[in-house]
Design a protein around this motif. Structure first.
Motif, PDB file in Angstrom:
ATOM      1  N   VAL A  12       0.863  -1.178   0.000  1.00 54.42           N
ATOM      2  CA  VAL A  12       0.000   0.000   0.000  1.00 54.42           C
ATOM      3  C   VAL A  12       0.901   1.231   0.000  1.00 54.42           C
ATOM      4  CG1 VAL A  12      -1.891   1.200   1.159  1.00 54.42           C
ATOM      5  CG2 VAL A  12      -1.688  -1.296   1.384  1.00 54.42           C
ATOM      6  N   VAL A  13       0.705   2.092  -1.008  1.00 53.72           N
ATOM      7  CA  VAL A  13       1.552   3.273  -1.163  1.00 53.72           C
ATOM      8  C   VAL A  13       0.670   4.521  -1.132  1.00 53.72           C
ATOM      9  CG1 VAL A  13       3.332   4.386  -2.553  1.00 53.72           C
ATOM     10  CG2 VAL A  13       3.060   1.896  -2.659  1.00 53.72           C
ATOM     11  N   ASP A  14       0.865   5.320  -0.088  1.00 53.93           N
ATOM     12  CA  ASP A  14       0.100   6.563   0.069  1.00 53.93           C
ATOM     13  C   ASP A  14       0.904   7.480   0.974  1.00 53.93           C
ATOM     14  OD1 ASP A  14      -1.885   8.566   0.786  1.00 53.93           O
ATOM     15  OD2 ASP A  14      -3.401   7.128   0.122  1.00 53.93           O
ATOM     16  N   ASP A  15       1.001   8.756   0.605  1.00 53.85           N
ATOM     17  CA  ASP A  15       1.777   9.691   1.414  1.00 53.85           C
ATOM     18  C   ASP A  15       1.010  10.182   2.641  1.00 53.85           C
ATOM     19  OD1 ASP A  15       0.161  11.036  -0.550  1.00 53.85           O
ATOM     20  OD2 ASP A  15       1.139  12.907   0.036  1.00 53.85           O
ATOM     21  N   ALA A  16      -0.285   9.927   2.717  1.00 58.29           N
ATOM     22  CA  ALA A  16      -1.096  10.345   3.868  1.00 58.29           C
ATOM     23  C   ALA A  16      -1.209   9.205   4.873  1.00 58.29           C
ATOM     24  CB  ALA A  16      -2.480  10.782   3.404  1.00 58.29           C
ATOM     25  N   GLN A  17      -0.650   9.411   6.057  1.00 61.93           N
ATOM     26  CA  GLN A  17      -0.639   8.390   7.096  1.00 61.93           C
ATOM     27  C   GLN A  17      -2.051   7.915   7.454  1.00 61.93           C
ATOM     28  OE1 GLN A  17       2.436   7.307   7.910  1.00 61.93           O
ATOM     29  NE2 GLN A  17       1.468   5.648   9.008  1.00 61.93           N
ATOM     30  N   GLU A  18      -3.013   8.848   7.482  1.00 60.01           N
ATOM     31  CA  GLU A  18      -4.380   8.457   7.836  1.00 60.01           C
ATOM     32  C   GLU A  18      -4.982   7.507   6.802  1.00 60.01           C
ATOM     33  OE1 GLU A  18      -4.404  12.593   5.964  1.00 60.01           O
ATOM     34  OE2 GLU A  18      -3.302  11.647   7.576  1.00 60.01           O
ATOM     35  N   LEU A  35       3.034  -1.091   4.321  1.00 55.76           N
ATOM     36  CA  LEU A  35       2.587   0.283   4.138  1.00 55.76           C
ATOM     37  C   LEU A  35       3.792   1.180   3.932  1.00 55.76           C
ATOM     38  CD1 LEU A  35       0.117   0.291   7.164  1.00 55.76           C
ATOM     39  CD2 LEU A  35      -0.405  -0.319   4.800  1.00 55.76           C
ATOM     40  N   ILE A  36       3.805   1.915   2.819  1.00 56.48           N
ATOM     41  CA  ILE A  36       4.936   2.784   2.496  1.00 56.48           C
ATOM     42  C   ILE A  36       4.389   4.133   2.030  1.00 56.48           C
ATOM     43  CG2 ILE A  36       6.945   3.116   0.997  1.00 56.48           C
ATOM     44  CD1 ILE A  36       7.324   0.112   0.952  1.00 56.48           C
ATOM     45  N   SER A  37       5.020   5.204   2.510  1.00 51.46           N
ATOM     46  CA  SER A  37       4.534   6.544   2.172  1.00 51.46           C
ATOM     47  C   SER A  37       5.406   7.272   1.146  1.00 51.46           C
ATOM     48  CB  SER A  37       4.429   7.389   3.448  1.00 51.46           C
ATOM     49  OG  SER A  37       5.686   7.492   4.065  1.00 51.46           O
ATOM     50  N   ASP A  38       6.418   6.607   0.617  1.00 49.67           N
ATOM     51  CA  ASP A  38       7.354   7.225  -0.321  1.00 49.67           C
ATOM     52  C   ASP A  38       7.443   6.381  -1.594  1.00 49.67           C
ATOM     53  OD1 ASP A  38      10.461   7.072  -1.226  1.00 49.67           O
ATOM     54  OD2 ASP A  38       9.958   9.108  -0.557  1.00 49.67           O
ATOM     55  N   SER A  39       7.252   7.020  -2.745  1.00 46.50           N
ATOM     56  CA  SER A  39       7.232   6.307  -4.029  1.00 46.50           C
ATOM     57  C   SER A  39       8.524   5.558  -4.325  1.00 46.50           C
ATOM     58  CB  SER A  39       6.941   7.285  -5.174  1.00 46.50           C
ATOM     59  OG  SER A  39       5.673   7.846  -5.049  1.00 46.50           O
ATOM     60  N   VAL A  58      -2.751   8.121  -6.292  1.00 49.42           N
ATOM     61  CA  VAL A  58      -2.370   8.829  -7.509  1.00 49.42           C
ATOM     62  C   VAL A  58      -1.561  10.077  -7.180  1.00 49.42           C
ATOM     63  CG1 VAL A  58      -3.243  10.141  -9.486  1.00 49.42           C
ATOM     64  CG2 VAL A  58      -4.287   7.954  -8.888  1.00 49.42           C
ATOM     65  N   MET A  59      -2.033  10.863  -6.240  1.00 50.29           N
ATOM     66  CA  MET A  59      -1.399  12.141  -5.900  1.00 50.29           C
ATOM     67  C   MET A  59      -0.311  11.910  -4.848  1.00 50.29           C
ATOM     68  SD  MET A  59      -3.100  14.279  -7.783  1.00 50.29           S
ATOM     69  CE  MET A  59      -2.931  15.901  -7.093  1.00 50.29           C
ATOM     70  N   MET A  60       0.916  11.780  -5.327  1.00 50.08           N
ATOM     71  CA  MET A  60       2.061  11.552  -4.446  1.00 50.08           C
ATOM     72  C   MET A  60       3.113  12.625  -4.730  1.00 50.08           C
ATOM     73  SD  MET A  60       1.704   8.500  -2.761  1.00 50.08           S
ATOM     74  CE  MET A  60       3.364   7.948  -2.488  1.00 50.08           C
ATOM     75  N   PRO A  61       3.831  13.058  -3.687  1.00 53.38           N
ATOM     76  CA  PRO A  61       4.932  13.992  -3.952  1.00 53.38           C
ATOM     77  C   PRO A  61       6.080  13.229  -4.631  1.00 53.38           C
ATOM     78  CG  PRO A  61       4.889  13.375  -1.638  1.00 53.38           C
ATOM     79  CD  PRO A  61       3.694  12.743  -2.280  1.00 53.38           C
ATOM     80  N   ASP A  62       6.970  13.934  -5.238  1.00 55.55           N
ATOM     81  CA  ASP A  62       8.126  13.307  -5.880  1.00 55.55           C
ATOM     82  C   ASP A  62       7.700  12.588  -7.157  1.00 55.55           C
ATOM     83  OD1 ASP A  62      10.816  13.457  -5.569  1.00 55.55           O
ATOM     84  OD2 ASP A  62      11.015  11.639  -4.388  1.00 55.55           O
ATOM     85  N   ILE A  63       7.317  11.332  -7.056  1.00 52.05           N
ATOM     86  CA  ILE A  63       6.872  10.541  -8.203  1.00 52.05           C
ATOM     87  C   ILE A  63       5.378  10.291  -8.012  1.00 52.05           C
ATOM     88  CG2 ILE A  63       7.115   8.369  -9.452  1.00 52.05           C
ATOM     89  CD1 ILE A  63       9.921   8.102  -8.244  1.00 52.05           C
ATOM     90  N   ASP A  64       4.550  10.745  -8.959  1.00 52.29           N
ATOM     91  CA  ASP A  64       3.114  10.497  -8.790  1.00 52.29           C
ATOM     92  C   ASP A  64       2.786   9.029  -9.072  1.00 52.29           C
ATOM     93  OD1 ASP A  64       2.719  10.098 -11.562  1.00 52.29           O
ATOM     94  OD2 ASP A  64       1.894  12.073 -11.890  1.00 52.29           O
TER      95      ASP A  64
END
Length: 166
Positions: A12-18, A35-39, A58-64
């Motif tokens: 699971v890849v999402d920059d939002a912890q919640e 669970l990983i928050s960085d692309s 879809v909306m991730m910082p760095d690499i979308d």
């Protein structure tokens, strides 16, 4: 003694912890989650530990998410891993782009637990069926090659090496 079940692995890849916590609460009972928050870390992890399915914001910082999906699908051992995008975007152009880079499905925010559970279960089943069919196909091809070799040996034994030559 009861044998421990091997759970399907989901990245699971999402920059939002919640969002990670919500997905974890929905899926952790039936799946092994990473669970990983960085692309970039997600890409490295997936290459080292190929999951059975990837849930990707879809909306991730760095690499979308679209670019990360493109990079994941370029790795041969990850090419057949289903990717389900999680997004608040509902426009057709984004879905078309997602499918063009290799997505299997979309889940729209706000996240609905029954929808997430159902879509993950469906794509895991499809992945396992495809893996099984690939295994069976390889096994059949191997057996066919062995049978052809045995038949050639038997033919040579029965008819001699000159059989079929003129």
């Amino acid at each position: 003694m009861k044998k421990a079940a091997i759970l399907p692995k989901i990245l699971v890849v999402d920059d939002a912890q919640e969002n990670l916590m919500v997905i974890e609460s929905i899926l952790s009972k039936n799946y092994s989650l990473k669970l990983i928050s960085d692309s970039r870390k997600a890409l490295d992890y997936a290459i080292a530990n190929p999951p059975d399915l990837i849930l990707l914001d879809v909306m991730m910082p760095d690499i979308d998410g679209f670019e990360l999906c493109r990079q994941l699908k370029a790795v041969p051992k990850l090419a057949n891993v289903p990717v389900i995008f999680i997004t608040s975007q509902t426009d057709v152009e984004n879905e078309e782009l997602g499918f063009s880079v290799g997505a299997s499905d979309f889940i729209h925010k706000p996240i609905s637990a029954p929808i997430v559970a159902a879509r993950v279960k469906t794509h895991i089943k499809v992945k396992f069926m495809l893996d099984f069919l690939k295994f069976q196909n390889a096994h059949l091809q191997e057996n066919a090659a062995d049978s052809s070799s045995e038949l050639a040996t038997l033919k040579e034994f029965v008819w001699g090496s000159h059989f079929g030559k003129r």
